[in-house]
Design a protein around this motif. Structure first.
Motif, PDB file in Angstrom:
ATOM      1  N   HIS A 107     -36.177  18.450   4.418  1.00  0.00           N
ATOM      2  CA  HIS A 107     -36.613  19.793   4.226  1.00  0.00           C
ATOM      3  C   HIS A 107     -37.781  19.877   3.453  1.00  0.00           C
ATOM      4  O   HIS A 107     -37.929  19.418   2.282  1.00  0.00           O
ATOM      5  CB  HIS A 107     -35.504  20.612   3.366  1.00  0.00           C
ATOM      6  CG  HIS A 107     -35.576  22.129   3.472  1.00  0.00           C
ATOM      7  ND1 HIS A 107     -34.815  23.067   3.088  1.00  0.00           N
ATOM      8  CD2 HIS A 107     -36.750  22.905   4.184  1.00  0.00           C
ATOM      9  CE1 HIS A 107     -35.153  24.399   3.296  1.00  0.00           C
ATOM     10  NE2 HIS A 107     -36.490  24.029   3.779  1.00  0.00           N
ATOM     11  N   PHE A 145     -41.009  21.752   1.959  1.00  0.00           N
ATOM     12  CA  PHE A 145     -41.441  23.106   1.195  1.00  0.00           C
ATOM     13  C   PHE A 145     -42.880  23.023   0.910  1.00  0.00           C
ATOM     14  O   PHE A 145     -43.437  22.306  -0.042  1.00  0.00           O
ATOM     15  CB  PHE A 145     -40.688  23.265   0.075  1.00  0.00           C
ATOM     16  CG  PHE A 145     -39.164  23.114  -0.043  1.00  0.00           C
ATOM     17  CD1 PHE A 145     -38.370  24.630   0.368  1.00  0.00           C
ATOM     18  CD2 PHE A 145     -38.527  22.297  -0.031  1.00  0.00           C
ATOM     19  CE1 PHE A 145     -37.215  24.623   0.483  1.00  0.00           C
ATOM     20  CE2 PHE A 145     -37.096  22.041   0.110  1.00  0.00           C
ATOM     21  CZ  PHE A 145     -36.536  23.308   0.033  1.00  0.00           C
ATOM     22  N   GLN A 188     -42.905  25.679   7.859  1.00  0.00           N
ATOM     23  CA  GLN A 188     -41.658  25.013   6.990  1.00  0.00           C
ATOM     24  C   GLN A 188     -40.809  24.371   8.288  1.00  0.00           C
ATOM     25  O   GLN A 188     -40.736  24.813   9.290  1.00  0.00           O
ATOM     26  CB  GLN A 188     -40.814  26.093   6.391  1.00  0.00           C
ATOM     27  CG  GLN A 188     -41.731  26.897   5.442  1.00  0.00           C
ATOM     28  CD  GLN A 188     -42.588  26.162   4.310  1.00  0.00           C
ATOM     29  OE1 GLN A 188     -42.059  25.328   3.600  1.00  0.00           O
ATOM     30  NE2 GLN A 188     -43.462  26.893   3.959  1.00  0.00           N
ATOM     31  N   ASN A 235     -37.033  21.797   8.506  1.00  0.00           N
ATOM     32  CA  ASN A 235     -35.828  21.222   8.011  1.00  0.00           C
ATOM     33  C   ASN A 235     -35.459  20.415   9.126  1.00  0.00           C
ATOM     34  O   ASN A 235     -34.794  20.830  10.109  1.00  0.00           O
ATOM     35  CB  ASN A 235     -35.038  22.038   7.629  1.00  0.00           C
ATOM     36  CG  ASN A 235     -33.703  21.534   6.620  1.00  0.00           C
ATOM     37  OD1 ASN A 235     -33.826  20.164   6.579  1.00  0.00           O
ATOM     38  ND2 ASN A 235     -32.966  22.243   6.475  1.00  0.00           N
ATOM     39  N   ALA A 251     -46.787  19.243  -0.633  1.00  0.00           N
ATOM     40  CA  ALA A 251     -45.529  19.615  -0.026  1.00  0.00           C
ATOM     41  C   ALA A 251     -44.456  18.744  -0.724  1.00  0.00           C
ATOM     42  O   ALA A 251     -44.425  17.499  -1.073  1.00  0.00           O
ATOM     43  CB  ALA A 251     -45.549  19.374   1.548  1.00  0.00           C
TER      44      ALA A 251
END
Length: 247
Positions: A137, A139, A147, A149, A168
């Protein structure tokens, strides 16, 4: 009516230029760098560093053995591993190696490597060498970077583009102790320090810049620098703990 449409068209063009102009002004220009300069040095930590607490490994302990805490690795002479050194204020310089893929593997419930640096136009490739499920994931601090995941069952590979600058943080939602970082710039002038805290950045066009050091656990620091053609400049940093945030 036509006059009004022309005015509206002109206003639309002006609005478009207003949005696009900052990007045009600050876009990185790739040039041939001849007799470029070099900046090298060390990143160290101030004072004695205590032993880091062990990570809270709560699942799949038959696979997740001896997972190291890499949030602050201090080597010989107080050198800091995994600090990212970047040049700020770069408007032109050597070409970015587009399509380059930076691999981030899952090995014994640990992201490997823990910290990387990359450029816009490159990719991050997620792998899973473990026999269990992981996720990645990501961020991002910028809203321009989508974004994502990614579910990573054993053996899966997933490739994602890097389209904006920033730091990130990548975390496994199945195993929350697993974290990694990737620092993305719009140019290739960056380096990650080794186990001695050393870094080197070369082929720098002559000019005035700022050298910035980032580390996940330590305070960020910047210094001005004047790069000169064919010259090597030594620039060392001593980082301190981040100031505590009052609640």
């Amino acid at each position: 009516m036509k006059t009004k449409q022309k005015k509206l068209g002109g206003l639309g063009l002006a609005a478009l230029l207003f949005v696009a102009l900052p990007r045009m002004l600050y876009a990185y220009e790739e040039i041939v760098v001849k007799d470029g300069g070099t900046i090298r040095g060390t990143v160290k930590v101030e004072g004695k560093v205590g032993k880091l607490p062990p990570l809270q490994v709560t699942k799949y302990k038959e696979v997740c053995k001896d997972v190291p805490n890499e949030s602050l690795i201090v080597g010989p002479g107080q050198g800091v591993r995994y600090a990212v050194v970047t040049l700020e204020g770069m408007t032109k310089g050597k070409a970015v190696e587009k399509e380059t893929a930076h691999e981030l593997d899952n090995v014994k419930c640990r992201f490997l490597p823990h910290v990387q640096a990359a450029s816009i136009g490159q990719f991050i490739v997620f792998k899973n060498s473990d026999p269990i499920l992981h996720t990645a994931h990501a961020f991002f601090t910028s809203e321009q970077q989508p974004q994502f995941n990614v579910g990573l069952f054993p053996g899966r590979v997933s490739r994602k583009p890097l389209i904006t600058t920033g730091v990130a943080k990548i975390q496994c939602e199945v195993h929350p102790w697993m974290t990694a970082y990737i620092v993305v710039t719009d140019h290739p002038y960056h380096a990650v320090t080794d186990s001695y805290g050393e870094y080197l950045i070369n082929d720098i066009p002559a000019g005035s810049y700022r050298v910035k050091v980032w580390h996940e656990s330590l305070a960020t620091e910047e210094k001005p620098v004047e790069a000169k053609a064919g010259a090597t400049i030594k620039m060392d940093f001593v980082l301190r703990s981040k100031p505590e945030v009052k609640k």
